[in-house]
Design an enzyme around this catalytic site. Structure first.
Site, PDB file in Angstrom:
ATOM      1  N   SER A  37       0.807  -1.225   0.000  1.00  0.00           N
ATOM      2  CA  SER A  37       0.000   0.000   0.000  1.00  0.00           C
ATOM      3  C   SER A  37       0.837   1.271   0.000  1.00  0.00           C
ATOM      4  O   SER A  37       0.391   2.314  -0.484  1.00  0.00           O
ATOM      5  CB  SER A  37      -0.939   0.004   1.209  1.00  0.00           C
ATOM      6  N   HIS A 242      -0.475   5.905   6.714  1.00  0.00           N
ATOM      7  CA  HIS A 242       0.159   5.820   5.405  1.00  0.00           C
ATOM      8  C   HIS A 242       0.611   7.226   4.997  1.00  0.00           C
ATOM      9  O   HIS A 242       0.056   8.218   5.466  1.00  0.00           O
ATOM     10  CB  HIS A 242      -0.816   5.272   4.361  1.00  0.00           C
TER      11      HIS A 242
END
Length: 261
Positions: A37, A242
């Site tokens: 990701s 993230h």
């Protein structure tokens, strides 16, 4: 030297200088991005619908690098949630014509999501214990998994330049956050990032690949700093922890360009 000969020599020399300054004759770059990701761009909030749950997007560092350098071909098969076994499947997109590969994997194998969940909802000691489990995995089990991935990449594209990217530390400790995780939890999570760095960097070097340590690039831009390049707890939840758009544009992209130049 007669004028005609002098002129011919001067033209030849000038052509050589131009060729060195403008490597138009260099082999066209065929770039493939592999990974999880962090490589797909989850966290940037902009995704290609065709990528489905992989959450690949135009603001991820591989796509930004391709947009900035215009390779002859570019394909990202990075996918949210990918582990080393998934990247082995992604590597099937590589060919002998592929001459640039970026690769980022290992965090999910070491239990990234479970670490964050435990540290968010558990006690300080719960968090430390879970991070220590992840660090043990990173030291003892992950090296062999990475060696398998790196060996597969090398066999598929033996002439490729392969750049392996690492993970940033998540938190500034102590930081400006008044709520959220304790400094004990933040420090534990950061130590997990350091453990991943040690293993991934060592195995990438053993494979003859270039390793990019992004911890320095993100220093001063962690969660709880004055300028965050990472999402904290966010909505949608999957985008939490993230890199955000700035993390890809100002953190990962310059680090990648420096490694390839």
């Amino acid at each position: 030297m007669r004028p005609a000969h002098f002129l011919a020599s001067a033209v030849t020399a000038a052509a050589a200088v131009i060729a060195l300054a403008n490597p138009a004759s260099a082999a066209p770059v065929n770039y493939v991005a592999l990974g999880d990701s962090y490589a797909s761009g989850l966290g940037t909030g902009s995704y290609d619908g065709a990528s489905g749950s992989c959450k690949r997007g135009p603001l991820a560092y591989p796509a930004l690098y391709a947009a900035a350098t215009a390779p002859a071909s570019f394909k990202s098969v990075a996918c949210s949630g990918a582990r080393t076994g998934d990247v082995l499947s992604q590597a099937n997109t590589l060919t002998t014509a592929t001459n640039l590969v970026t690769l980022q994997v290992g965090g999910n194998d070491a239990g990234f999501t479970d670490v964050i969940t435990t540290c968010t909802f558990g006690s300080d000691q719960d968090c430390v214990n879970r991070v220590n489990q992840a660090k043990t995995y990173a030291a003892n089990t992950l090296p062999g998994l990475l060696d398998n991935v790196y060996g597969t990449v090398k066999s598929k594209s033996p002439s490729a330049r392969v750049v392996v990217l690492g993970y940033p530390r998540m938190y500034k400790v102590p930081g400006s956050c008044n709520v959220g995780l304790s400094d004990t939890k933040r420090s534990a999570i950061n130590s997990g990032s350091d453990a991943l760095h040690a293993t991934i960097g060592a195995r990438a070097a053993a494979a003859g690949f270039r390793y990019v340590d992004v911890r320095g690039a993100f220093t001063g831009h962690e969660i709880c700093s004055s300028s965050w390049w990472l999402n904290s707890l966010s909505w949608p939840v999957e985008e939490s922890y993230h890199p955000n758009r700035a993390g890809h544009q100002s953190g990962y992209l310059p680090a990648l360009r420096s490694a390839i130049s």
